[in-house]
Design a protein around this motif. Structure first.
Motif, PDB file in Angstrom:
ATOM      1  N   VAL A  95      34.358  -8.623   7.464  1.00 31.88           N
ATOM      2  CA  VAL A  95      34.465 -10.004   7.838  1.00 31.88           C
ATOM      3  C   VAL A  95      33.157 -10.561   7.308  1.00 31.88           C
ATOM      4  N   LEU A  96      32.099  -9.756   7.323  1.00 33.62           N
ATOM      5  CA  LEU A  96      30.640 -10.067   7.073  1.00 33.62           C
ATOM      6  C   LEU A  96      30.967 -10.719   5.374  1.00 33.62           C
ATOM      7  N   ALA A  97      31.381  -9.761   4.452  1.00 36.05           N
ATOM      8  CA  ALA A  97      31.362 -10.210   3.418  1.00 36.05           C
ATOM      9  C   ALA A  97      32.311 -11.454   3.030  1.00 36.05           C
ATOM     10  N   PHE A  98      33.191 -11.766   4.052  1.00 37.93           N
ATOM     11  CA  PHE A  98      33.874 -13.075   3.832  1.00 37.93           C
ATOM     12  C   PHE A  98      32.992 -14.304   4.121  1.00 37.93           C
ATOM     13  N   GLY A  99      32.182 -14.026   5.415  1.00 39.88           N
ATOM     14  CA  GLY A  99      31.345 -14.821   5.937  1.00 39.88           C
ATOM     15  C   GLY A  99      30.190 -15.084   4.795  1.00 39.88           C
ATOM     16  N   LEU A 100      29.515 -14.089   4.143  1.00 44.11           N
ATOM     17  CA  LEU A 100      28.492 -14.274   3.097  1.00 44.11           C
ATOM     18  C   LEU A 100      29.144 -14.975   1.950  1.00 44.11           C
ATOM     19  N   VAL A 135      36.933  14.790  21.143  1.00 41.00           N
ATOM     20  CA  VAL A 135      36.424  13.568  21.698  1.00 41.00           C
ATOM     21  C   VAL A 135      35.364  12.765  20.722  1.00 41.00           C
ATOM     22  N   LYS A 136      34.476  13.879  19.845  1.00 46.36           N
ATOM     23  CA  LYS A 136      33.493  13.247  18.975  1.00 46.36           C
ATOM     24  C   LYS A 136      33.999  12.651  17.800  1.00 46.36           C
ATOM     25  N   GLU A 137      35.169  13.343  17.413  1.00 49.16           N
ATOM     26  CA  GLU A 137      35.627  12.763  16.156  1.00 49.16           C
ATOM     27  C   GLU A 137      36.475  11.612  16.383  1.00 49.16           C
ATOM     28  N   ARG A 138      37.042  11.325  17.792  1.00 48.83           N
ATOM     29  CA  ARG A 138      37.571  10.083  18.126  1.00 48.83           C
ATOM     30  C   ARG A 138      36.515   8.911  18.105  1.00 48.83           C
ATOM     31  N   LEU A 139      35.401   9.302  18.761  1.00 48.29           N
ATOM     32  CA  LEU A 139      34.260   8.227  18.820  1.00 48.29           C
ATOM     33  C   LEU A 139      33.740   7.987  17.438  1.00 48.29           C
ATOM     34  N   VAL A 140      33.615   9.012  16.684  1.00 46.99           N
ATOM     35  CA  VAL A 140      33.013   8.396  15.172  1.00 46.99           C
ATOM     36  C   VAL A 140      34.281   7.877  14.457  1.00 46.99           C
ATOM     37  N   ALA A 141      35.633   8.144  14.404  1.00 46.44           N
ATOM     38  CA  ALA A 141      36.354   7.245  14.035  1.00 46.44           C
ATOM     39  C   ALA A 141      36.379   5.872  14.407  1.00 46.44           C
ATOM     40  N   ILE A 142      36.323   5.657  15.565  1.00 45.83           N
ATOM     41  CA  ILE A 142      36.555   4.241  16.170  1.00 45.83           C
ATOM     42  C   ILE A 142      35.221   3.609  15.714  1.00 45.83           C
ATOM     43  N   GLY A 143      33.942   4.239  15.781  1.00 45.09           N
ATOM     44  CA  GLY A 143      32.826   3.444  15.277  1.00 45.09           C
ATOM     45  C   GLY A 143      32.887   3.201  13.718  1.00 45.09           C
ATOM     46  N   ALA A 144      33.391   4.050  12.954  1.00 45.17           N
ATOM     47  CA  ALA A 144      33.552   3.853  11.527  1.00 45.17           C
ATOM     48  C   ALA A 144      34.508   2.671  11.135  1.00 45.17           C
ATOM     49  N   ARG A 145      35.486   2.762  12.008  1.00 49.31           N
ATOM     50  CA  ARG A 145      36.913   1.738  11.649  1.00 49.31           C
ATOM     51  C   ARG A 145      35.959   0.397  12.269  1.00 49.31           C
ATOM     52  N   LEU A 146      35.205   0.476  13.156  1.00 43.26           N
ATOM     53  CA  LEU A 146      34.842  -1.046  13.853  1.00 43.26           C
ATOM     54  C   LEU A 146      33.687  -1.429  12.973  1.00 43.26           C
ATOM     55  N   LEU A 147      32.733  -0.740  12.400  1.00 40.21           N
ATOM     56  CA  LEU A 147      31.871  -0.932  11.509  1.00 40.21           C
ATOM     57  C   LEU A 147      32.436  -1.474  10.014  1.00 40.21           C
ATOM     58  N   TRP A 148      33.432  -0.698   9.596  1.00 42.06           N
ATOM     59  CA  TRP A 148      34.014  -1.215   8.352  1.00 42.06           C
ATOM     60  C   TRP A 148      34.696  -2.683   8.662  1.00 42.06           C
ATOM     61  N   ALA A 149      35.426  -2.809   9.734  1.00 41.29           N
ATOM     62  CA  ALA A 149      35.882  -4.224  10.029  1.00 41.29           C
ATOM     63  C   ALA A 149      34.967  -5.260  10.067  1.00 41.29           C
ATOM     64  N   VAL A 191      36.613 -19.998  11.219  1.00 42.11           N
ATOM     65  CA  VAL A 191      37.513 -19.137  10.308  1.00 42.11           C
ATOM     66  C   VAL A 191      36.816 -17.704  10.429  1.00 42.11           C
ATOM     67  N   VAL A 192      35.588 -17.486  10.423  1.00 42.04           N
ATOM     68  CA  VAL A 192      34.925 -16.410  10.329  1.00 42.04           C
ATOM     69  C   VAL A 192      35.309 -15.576  11.791  1.00 42.04           C
ATOM     70  N   VAL A 193      34.912 -16.553  12.829  1.00 36.99           N
ATOM     71  CA  VAL A 193      35.161 -15.940  14.379  1.00 36.99           C
ATOM     72  C   VAL A 193      36.669 -15.490  14.390  1.00 36.99           C
ATOM     73  N   LEU A 222      37.313 -15.212   0.187  1.00 38.80           N
ATOM     74  CA  LEU A 222      38.261 -14.105   0.294  1.00 38.80           C
ATOM     75  C   LEU A 222      38.005 -13.408  -1.057  1.00 38.80           C
ATOM     76  N   ALA A 223      37.442 -13.950  -1.894  1.00 40.55           N
ATOM     77  CA  ALA A 223      36.814 -13.021  -3.134  1.00 40.55           C
ATOM     78  C   ALA A 223      35.841 -12.263  -2.967  1.00 40.55           C
ATOM     79  N   ALA A 224      34.887 -12.454  -2.210  1.00 39.23           N
ATOM     80  CA  ALA A 224      33.959 -11.863  -1.762  1.00 39.23           C
ATOM     81  C   ALA A 224      34.407 -10.441  -0.881  1.00 39.23           C
ATOM     82  N   GLN A 225      35.450 -11.045  -0.092  1.00 35.80           N
ATOM     83  CA  GLN A 225      35.918  -9.963   0.712  1.00 35.80           C
ATOM     84  C   GLN A 225      36.528  -8.799   0.027  1.00 35.80           C
ATOM     85  N   TRP A 226      37.581  -9.363  -1.250  1.00 33.24           N
ATOM     86  CA  TRP A 226      38.227  -8.450  -2.038  1.00 33.24           C
ATOM     87  C   TRP A 226      37.267  -7.564  -2.960  1.00 33.24           C
TER      88      TRP A 226
END
Length: 706
Positions: free
Chosen positions: A171-176, A153-167, A202-204, A128-132
């Motif tokens: 979580v990867l920061a928490f796992g590491l 449409v392009k802006e929606r796809l970019v927004a969804i991809g950016a949000r998914l990558l950030w999420a 927990v990571v899953v 959680l500290a690494a995630q913070w």
């Protein structure tokens, strides 16, 4: 092969006895003596006897392949044995728990008595500290996502991809931070496996929750957060929470079962624990169904059954699935699961694709988005269905690409149906793509261009040929799909094709007129004799071409009548809508009229009409007088002509005649009319006859002008 191996085992078992029965020993090499001594071992002899007995009782592979049916008594015996094993595991579970605890206690003592649960909690805090830290570092990323536009449409796809990558990175920061930091130290094997396993669970859980947050956006803190599946806020929050808990609990149970195996628990004991953990999943599913909000927040959809009845059905379904899993009927279990999940996945995919790719900024962009949504939705649907078929085939132990003579009819039928389903999905996807592309091309040809231009001629030709091409490809795809599906079902399509050819020849002889119509239509289209929208005449048939079929053409007469003419009856076609048309007009003036003055007046009127914005775009050559055509009974016949685009000559002709009549009256040029002079006696009958002749002549002229 199994019988040959059994015979060799029996022969090897007989070697020591034969050696002992020989009257005089024979000098044997040392390696042979060691070999015989090994077979003299009682454990080896017992093992060989068991293998020989198993070989004698095992049927041949062909017999196994043919004997695919399972009797009810066998199913009952198998179920009874499974339940008995579980009851025995329940009785021995305390003993196995104590043995596993002893193994774990030995590793715990090696690290000073620290329990794994405390290690899991401690390294979760580190994660959680690494995630913070990542959350603070990615502040600019989050600000950009909060201000990003989602109007196209392009802006929606970019927004969804950016949000998914950030999420995922979150979580990867928490796992590491948790698992990675834990693995930097040396730990006993059992402790390391327990801590890493539960940290992985927990990571899953956190990853599933993050993905569901991106898809459903349950907490809309800003207007620009885009929800992939179009549901209400209450529905999104409900299902995002329940689905996250279900995935997290499944990961926890999977890790627990694997760890029990590392602690030495038997397979029945692990199954007993798995079934107990599955009860929690069952409760989560039932609670989610009974407490789910309505998808339709404004106007409820009329249903044949009530919400309570539907909830009861879903509860019974979840309970039945859990029972199938408990009793070990895994084939039926996966069939029931796939047939329930697949329609829902297809419906959600369609709703999500239509929601993401829908755009109403412009008509052109909206049409392109609709086409893309059809292609993507059909493609994902085909992938889901094909994946479900392949998965079921794997679960049912059916090889889709292999068919043997030993297969039972039921097995062949199931394999054929699954293979046919894959073929039909692939063909349906190909046809959907082709159909959408043709429809898009037809949509591009709806705009009317400049009359007579090359682009307009190409447009009309495309609107003529593309519908026929679409119908032809539909028949072709259907024929190919049917033939391939029959082949996958084990039907020999070679004789079928040959028989279809013979039947086709017989039908051709019996329907020569229809064949003649189809072939004639093909040649008319290849010659580009007419197109949709053109005005043609063939014999007594004339009108605008409205549409085609494989054997006939539909003509709309200018008075409204519709002719449906077979192609073989058209014959020579007169196309009145190609390139240009010359309209000729005549007018009769008196013999004493000034012809030169009339010519100048007509020329002036022609130039005025040529410069008129109403006629300038459609007039190719202006109106002009060609001279005196003939000397009539009542005056001089003047001939005029004008060249226009097809179909535009009638309006110009009416305007020109009106202007000429007015100009001639203003300039003293008289239009000649038939006259009759009567001389001689006073007989009234002669005057009456002359008057009747004049009336008849005027009526004929009036009829000809109309």
């Amino acid at each position: 092969m199994v019988r040959t191996a059994a015979f060799m085992l029996v022969a090897l078992m007989a070697v020591p006895a034969a050696a002992q029965s020989q009257p005089a020993p024979i000098a044997q090499p040392e390696s042979v003596q060691r070999f015989l001594a090994m077979f003299a071992d009682p454990d080896v002899q017992t093992f060989l006897q068991q293998q020989a007995a198993a070989a004698r009782t095992t049927p041949e592979p062909a017999t196994q392949a043919r004997d695919t049916g399972v009797s009810f008594s066998e199913v009952t015996t198998r179920f009874r044995g499974h339940i008995t094993t579980l009851l025995a595991a329940a009785r021995s579970f305390p003993t196995e728990t104590m043995r596993g605890a002893a193994l774990l206690e030995r590793d715990v003592e090696a690290i000073g008595g620290t329990r794994p649960i405390f290690l899991v909690i401690a390294f979760v805090v580190v994660g959680l500290a690494a995630q913070w830290v990542f959350y603070r570092i990615s502040a600019g990323w989050r600000r950009w996502m909060s201000r990003a536009s989602i109007s196209t449409v392009k802006e929606r796809l970019v927004a969804i991809g950016a949000r998914l990558l950030w999420a995922v990175c979150y979580v990867l920061a928490f796992g590491l931070g948790s698992i990675g930091f834990f693995l930097l130290f040396e730990w006993p094997p059992l402790v390391r496996e327990i801590v890493v396993g539960y940290l992985f669970a927990v990571v899953v859980f956190r990853l599933a929750s993050a993905v569901f947050d991106v898809i459903l956006a349950p907490h809309r803190l800003a207007q620009n957060q885009f929800r992939l599946i179009p549901v209400s806020d209450e529905v999104a929050a409900h299902w995002a929470t329940r689905l996250g808990y279900a995935v997290g609990w499944y990961a926890f149970g999977w890790v627990t079962i694997r760890l029990l195996g590392s602690l030495g628990f038997s397979v029945p004991a692990r199954q007993l624990v798995a079934y107990s953990l599955g009860v929690v999943l069952l409760v989560i599913g039932i609670e989610a169904v009974w407490r789910r909000p309505s998808v339709f927040s404004q106007t409820p959809r009329p249903d044949r059954i009530g919400t309570r009845a539907r909830n009861c059905l879903w509860t019974a379904y979840f309970a039945a699935v859990w029972l199938l899993w408990v009793v070990g009927a895994m084939k039926l279990f996966w069939i029931v699961v796939v047939f329930a999940v697949l329609p829902g996945a297809i419906a959600l995919t369609k709703a999500a694709v239509n929601n993401v790719l829908h755009s109403s900024d412009t008509e052109e962009e909206s049409r392109k988005s609709t086409i893309a949504s059809v292609i993507v939705e059909r493609g994902i649907r085909a992938v889901l269905i094909i994946g479900a078929i392949v998965f079921l085939a794997d679960m049912l132990n059916i090889e889709l690409t292999r068919m043997t003579m030993q297969d039972s009819p039921a097995l062949r039928l199931i394999r054929g149906v699954l293979s046919a389903g894959i073929i039909l999905m692939v063909v349906d996807l190909a046809w959907s793509v082709v159909k959408v592309l043709i429809d898009r091309r037809l949509g591009d040809t709806e705009a009317v261009l400049e009359v007579g231009s090359e682009q307009e001629r190409r447009r009309t030709r495309l609107r003529t040929l593309l519908p026929i091409l679409r119908n032809f490809l539909m028949i072709l795809f259907a024929a190919v799909a049917i033939m391939m599906a029959l082949s996958s079902l084990g039907v020999e399509i070679g004789p079928l094709i040959a028989g279809a050819g013979v039947v086709g020849v017989a039908i051709g002889f019996g329907a020569q007129t229809v064949v003649k119509d189809v072939i004639s239509g093909m040649f008319y289209l290849l010659d580009d004799a007419f197109r949709v929208g053109e005005y043609i005449q063939s014999g007594s048939y004339k009108g605008n071409v409205e549409s085609f079929s494989l054997r006939s053409i539909k003509l709309r007469h200018h008075r409204g009548a519709v002719y449906i003419v077979p192609f073989s009856e058209l014959g020579a076609v007169q196309n009145l809508s190609r390139d240009w048309v010359i309209e000729k007009m005549t007018i009769t003036v008196t013999y004493d009229a000034d012809i030169e003055k009339a010519r100048k007046i007509i020329k002036k009127i022609g130039l005025e009409l040529f410069e008129d914005p109403e006629f300038k775009a459609t007039t190719i050559e202006p109106l002009k007088m060609q001279g005196i055509d003939s000397l009539g009974d009542s005056g001089l016949l003047l001939r005029m002509k004008v060249m226009t685009q097809p179909g535009q000559q009638f309006t110009l002709k009416r305007r020109a005649l009106r202007m000429i009549h007015q100009a001639f009256n203003e300039n003293g040029i008289k239009i000649a009319v038939p006259t009759v002079q009567v001389s001689g006696g006073k007989d009234d009958s002669i005057a009456a006859a002359a008057q009747q002749t004049l009336a008849t002549h005027n009526a004929a002229i009036a009829a000809g002008s109309t």
